[in-house]
Every structure is written in structure tokens, then in C-alpha cells.
Write an enzyme that holds these catalytic residues in place. Structure first.
Site, PDB file in Angstrom:
ATOM      1  N   TYR A 124       0.845  -1.194   0.000  1.00 26.60           N
ATOM      2  CA  TYR A 124       0.000   0.000   0.000  1.00 26.60           C
ATOM      3  C   TYR A 124       0.882   1.246   0.000  1.00 26.60           C
ATOM      4  O   TYR A 124       1.740   1.413   0.872  1.00 26.60           O
ATOM      5  CB  TYR A 124      -0.925   0.022   1.222  1.00 26.60           C
ATOM      6  CG  TYR A 124      -1.907   1.174   1.157  1.00 26.60           C
ATOM      7  CD1 TYR A 124      -3.114   1.034   0.495  1.00 26.60           C
ATOM      8  CD2 TYR A 124      -1.602   2.410   1.712  1.00 26.60           C
ATOM      9  CE1 TYR A 124      -4.008   2.090   0.396  1.00 26.60           C
ATOM     10  CE2 TYR A 124      -2.477   3.468   1.613  1.00 26.60           C
ATOM     11  CZ  TYR A 124      -3.680   3.310   0.958  1.00 26.60           C
ATOM     12  OH  TYR A 124      -4.563   4.360   0.837  1.00 26.60           O
ATOM     13  N   GLN A 186     -10.851   0.497   1.111  1.00 29.92           N
ATOM     14  CA  GLN A 186     -11.307  -0.327  -0.005  1.00 29.92           C
ATOM     15  C   GLN A 186     -10.142  -1.059  -0.674  1.00 29.92           C
ATOM     16  O   GLN A 186     -10.303  -2.182  -1.156  1.00 29.92           O
ATOM     17  CB  GLN A 186     -12.073   0.515  -1.028  1.00 29.92           C
ATOM     18  CG  GLN A 186     -11.325   1.684  -1.635  1.00 29.92           C
ATOM     19  CD  GLN A 186     -11.463   2.969  -0.823  1.00 29.92           C
ATOM     20  OE1 GLN A 186     -11.724   2.909   0.370  1.00 29.92           O
ATOM     21  NE2 GLN A 186     -11.285   4.098  -1.467  1.00 29.92           N
ATOM     22  N   ASN A 209      -3.665   6.136   6.329  1.00 29.64           N
ATOM     23  CA  ASN A 209      -4.397   6.979   7.258  1.00 29.64           C
ATOM     24  C   ASN A 209      -5.197   6.120   8.251  1.00 29.64           C
ATOM     25  O   ASN A 209      -5.036   4.894   8.319  1.00 29.64           O
ATOM     26  CB  ASN A 209      -5.302   7.950   6.504  1.00 29.64           C
ATOM     27  CG  ASN A 209      -6.351   7.236   5.661  1.00 29.64           C
ATOM     28  OD1 ASN A 209      -6.630   6.049   5.848  1.00 29.64           O
ATOM     29  ND2 ASN A 209      -6.938   7.961   4.722  1.00 29.64           N
ATOM     30  N   SER A 232       6.596   9.693  12.919  1.00 27.74           N
ATOM     31  CA  SER A 232       8.041   9.478  12.857  1.00 27.74           C
ATOM     32  C   SER A 232       8.725   9.958  14.133  1.00 27.74           C
ATOM     33  O   SER A 232       8.215  10.823  14.849  1.00 27.74           O
ATOM     34  CB  SER A 232       8.620  10.216  11.651  1.00 27.74           C
ATOM     35  OG  SER A 232       9.959   9.856  11.434  1.00 27.74           O
ATOM     36  N   HIS A 257       8.243  16.164   9.195  1.00 27.61           N
ATOM     37  CA  HIS A 257       7.326  15.154   8.678  1.00 27.61           C
ATOM     38  C   HIS A 257       5.894  15.413   9.120  1.00 27.61           C
ATOM     39  O   HIS A 257       4.951  15.256   8.341  1.00 27.61           O
ATOM     40  CB  HIS A 257       7.726  13.765   9.195  1.00 27.61           C
ATOM     41  CG  HIS A 257       8.704  13.042   8.335  1.00 27.61           C
ATOM     42  ND1 HIS A 257       8.421  12.632   7.058  1.00 27.61           N
ATOM     43  CD2 HIS A 257       9.974  12.640   8.579  1.00 27.61           C
ATOM     44  CE1 HIS A 257       9.467  12.010   6.546  1.00 27.61           C
ATOM     45  NE2 HIS A 257      10.420  12.010   7.445  1.00 27.61           N
ATOM     46  N   GLU A 410       0.612 -34.923  30.051  1.00 30.03           N
ATOM     47  CA  GLU A 410      -0.321 -33.914  29.549  1.00 30.03           C
ATOM     48  C   GLU A 410      -1.725 -34.470  29.347  1.00 30.03           C
ATOM     49  O   GLU A 410      -2.629 -33.742  28.919  1.00 30.03           O
ATOM     50  CB  GLU A 410       0.215 -33.320  28.239  1.00 30.03           C
ATOM     51  CG  GLU A 410       1.501 -32.529  28.446  1.00 30.03           C
ATOM     52  CD  GLU A 410       1.982 -31.828  27.184  1.00 30.03           C
ATOM     53  OE1 GLU A 410       1.438 -32.110  26.093  1.00 30.03           O
ATOM     54  OE2 GLU A 410       2.906 -30.998  27.298  1.00 30.03           O
ATOM     55  N   HIS A 415      -1.867 -39.429  21.720  1.00 29.66           N
ATOM     56  CA  HIS A 415      -0.477 -39.084  21.432  1.00 29.66           C
ATOM     57  C   HIS A 415       0.447 -40.213  21.888  1.00 29.66           C
ATOM     58  O   HIS A 415       1.318 -40.679  21.143  1.00 29.66           O
ATOM     59  CB  HIS A 415      -0.086 -37.788  22.164  1.00 29.66           C
ATOM     60  CG  HIS A 415      -0.531 -36.540  21.483  1.00 29.66           C
ATOM     61  ND1 HIS A 415      -1.849 -36.233  21.278  1.00 29.66           N
ATOM     62  CD2 HIS A 415       0.184 -35.502  20.980  1.00 29.66           C
ATOM     63  CE1 HIS A 415      -1.936 -35.062  20.674  1.00 29.66           C
ATOM     64  NE2 HIS A 415      -0.719 -34.591  20.470  1.00 29.66           N
TER      65      HIS A 415
END
Length: 439
Positions: A124, A186, A209, A232, A257, A410, A415
Site C-alpha cells: 500500500y 477499499q 491513514n 516518525s 514530517h 499432559e 499421542h
């Protein structure tokens, strides 16, 4: 006047001088955009382009002809500097590229790791005043080096339906061929879930944004994201040997900035801080962004006075800045003590600006104190790892008791039983091809 605090190694609350960005609740608007894009696809995207960007498009994709025309129109000197930056970025990130490994910890056991590039990523690129060709290079080149098959860049069109030539030129230099004229939430929705024109991607990177940030948070989990970037930051550590004019302009380079940018000066004497502030006033007379710079330094600037270099480094680790500049002799020897910083610029001849553009390391860095645990954008963002494990019959029998003991502890019956069955076959010799299985 920049605010001054003293740091003596105690409580650090006063050092965390970052701005609290205005929290806009855009979740409802973003949810509606997502709903429309998911159900109506391209039709919704065209409508949003007209609504938010004022552009009536016939095609969402930038054509090859547009890319070539843009590349030809960029002034040669700027193109040459972008090519220099691209070469340095590529050289640095090539050294980050990882390969898998195979290990044989014991006879009959093979373990390893595969490193696989993501199939597709979306990059982007914001619109407005944040259209930085350097960011295109910094995002796209690591993705290409990592081996990503399909890199899709999205960026808002202007009112004529175009994209700035320098952005398209940077994309061409970085190897991006699929460019979509699309911005906002979008764009994130389209990248994450796909439309008739846009194939869904595996990961989305790049700042934006409040709508873009909210959208990235929503899709996180359905696709990967890099980070939610904040304003920044720079932290300059300088002693009395540092040139106040250089320190001043480097602080201003971040302040210009954004009014919310955080600028820290860590030093050892208030008199030196006064010299830096006087230099800032001198530079400000020529600044083309004086209003933004002044607001940032006045509201988010902070001078931290320390009694020793040890305290100065402690304060740096508390602040965990995006950019850290070290303006003092022997700076390289202090690197081992610095744990929290996105990028470190060593010595007065290394301004943060070289890192933004041509040095090579990535300028997409952790902000907001996240340098405590986060890293700069790298080729690692664009790969995934798979583990590989192989046991022979005899090697499984050797490890069986350990596996069974843990599984039983456990409470995982199946298992344990899955290993017990195999162990029994090995012990009775009732397996096909057992003899010589480990040879």
C-alpha cells in the site's frame, strides 16, 4: 521552547513524550466499505474511487504503456539517484535472504527447516503528500529478493485517474508490474479478499491513514500485515563536541514530517541544549516547512539531560526510538549497550536522511516504542518457514519413552498410544524392512 527533563536512571515516564494521535472511530465506515467490496467487487471499487478520490476510472489497473511513459518522463538526474538507491537497497537486503537447513542430531533422525516465499503480497502506497518513491523501493525490493511471485501495489489515483510518474518509475525499478489505482480501506479489502480484477494476497504492507490502519487491523488474521505505523521519531545523543547546527537540522529533519513527530535530544548540559535550540531558530528562517516543524518541536520535542553516558544509553533504551543518531566520539563502542532502536546512525557524518534514501537498510521502522520488540522491514516479512521431521523405525523406538512420558503427563492418550504402537512393532521386529532400516 523545547521542554527539558533530567534523567537520573529512575522512573522513566517523563521520557515517553510521544503524541497521542486523535483516535477516530472509523470502524463502522470501514465495516461498510468491506461489506460493499466483498459483495459487489469491482463495482464498489469504482464507486469509491469517484467518491473519495474524485476519479472516474475505466480500468483499475495501471497499464504497461502508462508505466513506460512515466519512466521516460522522470528527469534523468532523479532517475539516476533512484537507481543508486535501488542498487544499495538490493545489495543490503540480498544479505538478509535466508536458506533452509537440514540437521541429523542422531542416526535415523532428520530435522530441518524450509524457507518459502509468500506467493503474493500487497504494497500500500499512500496518496496525498506522502507519495514517497523511496518507500516504494524499500517495500518492493525486499519482497522481490525474498522471491514473492506476485507483488501488487495499490495507490490512490488523482482526479484525472493518474498516478504520479515518479511512483510508477520507482515501481518499475523495483520490479513491480501490477499496480492498482486504489486507496483507502477499499484497497485493503480488495487485497485481502479479492475482486474480479484483484487477486487476494497473502500479506499487506505499507502505511496509511486512520481508515487504512483500521482496515489492516480488521484483516489481520485473514492475511498477514507488517505493522501499524505511527508518527516518525528521532533521538539524537550528543555531547559538547557535537556541532549544534548539525544536531539541530537532524532534529528538524524528523519534525518536518508531521506535527505529531517525536524529537528527542539526549545530552549532558543545559547550556549545550540552548546552543542547539539557537541553531534551530537559525535554520527555521530558511525552512519551507517551518509551521509543521515548529509545531512538532514545541509540542513533541524533548531535551533529556543526563549525568553520564550510561544514563544516556539507559534513556535511549527507555525511549526505544525509530531513528537513533549518536553524535559523540567512540559511538561505535556503545552499540553493545543499545538494545532498543529501529535504526542506529553512528557519528556526525551519518544523518538519518541517508538511511531514508540511499544507504540500503530499510527505512520502514518500528515506531511508538515498538523497537523494544519489533524490527525494520526486511526480507523476513515476505517469507514463511516450514519444519521438516523424519524418523526411522529404530530412531523412533529410541525416543519413544520420552514422547510417551510427556504425552501421558499432559493427559493426551492418543499421542502416547500412537508412539506405543510403533514401538511395539519395532520391539517384535514385525515391520516391513526393519533390518537395515537405519543403514
Amino acid at each position: 521552547m523545547i521542554r527539558i527533563v533530567r534523567y537520573n536512571g529512575g522512573r522513566a515516564d517523563a521520557l515517553l513524550n510521544r503524541a497521542e494521535e486523535e483516535k477516530r472511530d472509523v470502524s463502522a465506515a470501514v465495516a461498510e466499505i468491506f461489506s460493499q467490496v466483498k459483495t459487489r467487487g469491482d463495482e464498489a471499487l469504482f464507486e469509491y474511487c469517484e467518491k473519495f478520490d474524485g476519479a472516474r476510472l475505466e480500468n483499475l489497473l495501471v497499464t504497461e504503456r502508462e508505466i513506460e511513459a512515466a519512466f521516460e518522463s522522470v528527469e534523468p538526474e532523479l532517475l539516476r539517484t533512484m537507481e543508486l538507491a535501488a542498487r544499495n537497497i538490493e545489495r543490503f537486503h540480498l544479505q538478509q535472504k535466508r536458506s533452509g537447513f537440514v540437521d541429523t542430531p542422531s542416526q535415523g533422525v532428520v530435522v530441518g527447516q524450509r524457507v518459502l516465499p509468500l506467493k503474493s503480497v500487497g504494497l500500500y502506497v499512500p496518496g496525498g503528500t506522502a507519495r514517497y518513491p523511496s518507500s516504494v523501493l524499500m517495500d518492493a525490493i525486499p519482497a522481490r529478493i525474498a522471491g514473492v511471485e506476485n507483488i501488487v501495489m495499490t495507490t490512490p489515483p488523482d482526479r484525472t485517474g493518474g498516478v504520479p510518474a515518479v511512483i510508477l518509475a520507482a515501481a518499475k525499478l523495483a520490479g513491480v508490474r501490477t499496480i492498482v489505482k486504489l486507496g483507502g480501506a477499499q484497497a485493503v479489502a480488495a487485497l485481502a479478499y479479492g475482486t474480479e480484477t484483484i487477486e487476494p494476497v497473502c500479506k499487506i504492507t505499507g502505511p496509511g491513514n486512520a481508515f487504512v490502519a483500521a482496515a489492516k487491523k480488521i484483516v489481520s488474521g485473514d492475511v498477514g500485515i507488517d505493522m501499524i505505523a505511527g508518527p516518525s521519531e528521532v533521538c539524537v545523543v550528543a555531547d559538547e563536541t557535537a556541532d549544534p547546527a548539525m544536531v539541530a537540522i537532524d532534529l528538524m529533519a524528523q519534525a518536518e514530517h508531521d506535527p505529531l513527530a517525536s524529537c528527542y535530544l539526549v545530552t549532558f548540559d543545559e547550556g549545550y541544549a540552548d546552543k542547539v535550540e539557537a541553531a534551530i531558530e537559525g535554520h527555521m528562517k530558511a525552512s519551507t516547512r517551518a509551521e509543521i516543524t515548529t509545531a512538532s518541536l514545541a509540542d513533541q520535542g524533548l531535551v533529556v539531560i543526563c549525568d553520564s553516558m550510561e544514563q544516556a544509553i539507559q534513556s535511549v533504551n527507555v525511549i526505544a526510538p525509530e531513528h537513533l543518531e549518536l553524535h559523540f566520539d567512540g559511538a561505535f563502542e556503545q552499540l553493545g549497550a543499545i538494545r532498543n532502536a529501529g535504526a542506529i546512525f553512528v557519528g556526525e557524518w551519518t544523518p538519518e536522511a541517508v538511511g531514508d534514501y540511499v544507504a540500503g537498510p530499510n527505512h520502514t521502522l518500528p515506531t511508538g516504542g515498538t523497537a523494544r520488540y519489533a524490527s525494520p522491514l526486511s526480507t523476513d516479512e515476505f517469507v514463511k518457514h516450514s519444519s521438516v521431521i523424519q524418523y526411522s523405525a529404530k530412531s523412533l523406538a529410541n525416543d519413544a519413552d520420552a514422547v510417551i512420558a510427556i504425552a501421558r503427563h499432559e493427559g493426551l492418550w492418543a499421542h502416547a498410544r500412537s508412539v506405543e504402537l510403533r514401538k511395539a512393532l519395532v520391539e517384535t521386529g514385525d515391520i516391513y524392512g526393519l533390518d537395515g532400516a537405519d543403514e
